[in-house]
Design a protein around this motif. Sequence first.
Motif, PDB file in Angstrom:
ATOM      1  N   PHE A   1      -0.033  10.605   4.474  1.00 11.64           N
ATOM      2  CA  PHE A   1      -0.095   9.289   5.120  1.00 11.64           C
ATOM      3  C   PHE A   1      -1.256   8.514   4.508  1.00 11.64           C
ATOM      4  O   PHE A   1      -2.297   9.093   4.175  1.00 11.64           O
ATOM      5  N   SER A   2      -1.096   7.208   4.371  1.00 15.17           N
ATOM      6  CA  SER A   2      -2.160   6.384   3.811  1.00 15.17           C
ATOM      7  C   SER A   2      -3.374   6.398   4.737  1.00 15.17           C
ATOM      8  O   SER A   2      -3.242   6.407   5.954  1.00 15.17           O
ATOM      9  N   THR A   3      -4.560   6.427   4.125  1.00 10.51           N
ATOM     10  CA  THR A   3      -5.800   6.377   4.896  1.00 10.51           C
ATOM     11  C   THR A   3      -6.332   4.948   4.975  1.00 10.51           C
ATOM     12  O   THR A   3      -7.288   4.688   5.692  1.00 10.51           O
ATOM     13  N   GLU A   4      -5.725   4.069   4.220  1.00  5.65           N
ATOM     14  CA  GLU A   4      -6.050   2.643   4.229  1.00  5.65           C
ATOM     15  C   GLU A   4      -4.759   1.896   3.930  1.00  5.65           C
ATOM     16  O   GLU A   4      -3.825   2.467   3.371  1.00  5.65           O
ATOM     17  N   PRO A   5      -4.661   0.640   4.291  1.00  7.15           N
ATOM     18  CA  PRO A   5      -3.396  -0.072   4.081  1.00  7.15           C
ATOM     19  C   PRO A   5      -3.088  -0.344   2.604  1.00  7.15           C
ATOM     20  O   PRO A   5      -3.980  -0.541   1.797  1.00  7.15           O
ATOM     21  N   LEU A   6      -1.804  -0.354   2.301  1.00  9.26           N
ATOM     22  CA  LEU A   6      -1.289  -0.837   1.022  1.00  9.26           C
ATOM     23  C   LEU A   6      -1.049  -2.328   1.232  1.00  9.26           C
ATOM     24  O   LEU A   6      -0.324  -2.709   2.148  1.00  9.26           O
ATOM     25  N   MET A   7      -1.657  -3.163   0.427  1.00 12.67           N
ATOM     26  CA  MET A   7      -1.513  -4.607   0.578  1.00 12.67           C
ATOM     27  C   MET A   7      -0.366  -5.108  -0.299  1.00 12.67           C
ATOM     28  O   MET A   7      -0.350  -4.874  -1.502  1.00 12.67           O
TER      29      MET A   7
ATOM     30  N   GLU B   1      -0.329  -9.906   0.522  1.00 14.94           N
ATOM     31  CA  GLU B   1      -1.426 -10.152   1.467  1.00 14.94           C
ATOM     32  C   GLU B   1      -1.163  -9.631   2.880  1.00 14.94           C
ATOM     33  O   GLU B   1      -1.813 -10.038   3.831  1.00 14.94           O
ATOM     34  N   LYS B   2      -0.190  -8.706   3.021  1.00 15.82           N
ATOM     35  CA  LYS B   2       0.104  -8.081   4.310  1.00 15.82           C
ATOM     36  C   LYS B   2      -0.186  -6.586   4.209  1.00 15.82           C
ATOM     37  O   LYS B   2       0.196  -5.947   3.223  1.00 15.82           O
ATOM     38  N   PRO B   3      -0.813  -5.991   5.225  1.00 15.61           N
ATOM     39  CA  PRO B   3      -1.113  -4.554   5.193  1.00 15.61           C
ATOM     40  C   PRO B   3       0.081  -3.705   5.646  1.00 15.61           C
ATOM     41  O   PRO B   3       0.742  -4.019   6.627  1.00 15.61           O
ATOM     42  N   TYR B   4       0.329  -2.609   4.908  1.00 10.41           N
ATOM     43  CA  TYR B   4       1.403  -1.673   5.219  1.00 10.41           C
ATOM     44  C   TYR B   4       0.858  -0.257   5.264  1.00 10.41           C
ATOM     45  O   TYR B   4       0.010   0.120   4.448  1.00 10.41           O
ATOM     46  N   GLU B   5       1.370   0.540   6.203  1.00 10.91           N
ATOM     47  CA  GLU B   5       1.100   1.965   6.249  1.00 10.91           C
ATOM     48  C   GLU B   5       2.135   2.660   5.365  1.00 10.91           C
ATOM     49  O   GLU B   5       3.266   2.191   5.253  1.00 10.91           O
ATOM     50  N   THR B   6       1.744   3.785   4.762  1.00 12.34           N
ATOM     51  CA  THR B   6       2.617   4.524   3.863  1.00 12.34           C
ATOM     52  C   THR B   6       2.750   5.970   4.327  1.00 12.34           C
ATOM     53  O   THR B   6       1.768   6.585   4.723  1.00 12.34           O
TER      54      THR B   6
ATOM     55  N   GLN C   1      10.437  11.126  -0.875  1.00 18.34           N
ATOM     56  CA  GLN C   1      10.781   9.941  -0.087  1.00 18.34           C
ATOM     57  C   GLN C   1       9.494   9.241   0.311  1.00 18.34           C
ATOM     58  O   GLN C   1       8.512   9.894   0.638  1.00 18.34           O
ATOM     59  N   GLN C   2       9.531   7.912   0.268  1.00 22.97           N
ATOM     60  CA  GLN C   2       8.395   7.128   0.725  1.00 22.97           C
ATOM     61  C   GLN C   2       8.900   6.100   1.719  1.00 22.97           C
ATOM     62  O   GLN C   2       9.922   5.452   1.488  1.00 22.97           O
ATOM     63  N   MET C   3       8.175   5.990   2.818  1.00 27.10           N
ATOM     64  CA  MET C   3       8.491   5.007   3.838  1.00 27.10           C
ATOM     65  C   MET C   3       7.280   4.091   4.017  1.00 27.10           C
ATOM     66  O   MET C   3       6.146   4.502   3.809  1.00 27.10           O
ATOM     67  N   LEU C   4       7.559   2.848   4.408  1.00 27.90           N
ATOM     68  CA  LEU C   4       6.514   1.859   4.699  1.00 27.90           C
ATOM     69  C   LEU C   4       6.784   1.266   6.064  1.00 27.90           C
ATOM     70  O   LEU C   4       7.924   1.237   6.522  1.00 27.90           O
ATOM     71  N   ARG C   5       5.734   0.750   6.666  1.00 28.98           N
ATOM     72  CA  ARG C   5       5.890  -0.078   7.857  1.00 28.98           C
ATOM     73  C   ARG C   5       4.695  -1.005   7.921  1.00 28.98           C
ATOM     74  O   ARG C   5       3.586  -0.652   7.498  1.00 28.98           O
ATOM     75  N   PRO C   6       4.913  -2.208   8.447  1.00 27.94           N
ATOM     76  CA  PRO C   6       3.777  -3.104   8.637  1.00 27.94           C
ATOM     77  C   PRO C   6       2.749  -2.404   9.527  1.00 27.94           C
ATOM     78  O   PRO C   6       3.114  -1.656  10.442  1.00 27.94           O
ATOM     79  N   GLU C   7       1.497  -2.598   9.231  1.00 29.50           N
ATOM     80  CA  GLU C   7       0.442  -1.942   9.998  1.00 29.50           C
ATOM     81  C   GLU C   7       0.639  -2.170  11.495  1.00 29.50           C
ATOM     82  O   GLU C   7       0.824  -3.301  11.939  1.00 29.50           O
ATOM     83  N   GLY C   8       0.691  -1.071  12.270  1.00 29.18           N
ATOM     84  CA  GLY C   8       0.857  -1.146  13.710  1.00 29.18           C
ATOM     85  C   GLY C   8       2.290  -1.168  14.206  1.00 29.18           C
ATOM     86  O   GLY C   8       2.538  -1.039  15.398  1.00 29.18           O
ATOM     87  N   ALA C   9       3.268  -1.314  13.318  1.00 24.32           N
ATOM     88  CA  ALA C   9       4.687  -1.339  13.720  1.00 24.32           C
ATOM     89  C   ALA C   9       5.162   0.078  14.031  1.00 24.32           C
ATOM     90  O   ALA C   9       4.540   1.061  13.636  1.00 24.32           O
ATOM     91  N   GLU C  10       6.297   0.193  14.736  1.00 27.68           N
ATOM     92  CA  GLU C  10       6.849   1.505  15.079  1.00 27.68           C
ATOM     93  C   GLU C  10       7.862   2.010  14.062  1.00 27.68           C
ATOM     94  O   GLU C  10       7.961   3.206  13.830  1.00 27.68           O
TER      95      GLU C  10
END
Length: 168
Positions: free
Chosen positions: A115-121, A124-129, A144-153
Amino acid sequence: MIRPLFAAAFITLALPAGAADLFAVAGDWVGEGSLSTGADKPMERGRCKVGVEQAEGAGDVAVKGKCVVAAGASDISLRLVRGENGKVRAGFWTAATDQTVQLAGSETAELIELFSTEPLMVDEKPYETWVKIMAPDAGSFAIQQMLRPEGAETWRMVVDMTYNQAEG
């Protein structure tokens, strides 16, 4: 030129399935599957070629290569480090984003999850990986790689690749 945006995270480990030591692999690997060229772009057919080298020091792997989709290509580079008690951490860079993303997670005999320890930008939007590396059979492995906007479910798949050792 549009480049595969997220391919780098999934080239992280060139692993043979069922290996006792997931960090013991070296050589050239070819991946085929689907990649997204953006955080909300559709998946498209892609191909990656990477070289995997054992770095100095136990448990370090260096991966360098290129991923290609119809719209363009992206160079990638990854350094993966095995820690104690099943812990794994990684840093990866891709020309598509020109940023290094730090990942941390754990490994078992059949799965590595990071899991990402910092957002992927992205734009200009932060995403968790979230990255999963699985060994489906003796001659290949899947990433497999999944993304979600920071804080999304909800997570969104952006990479689904299967790798085989390159011939010759």
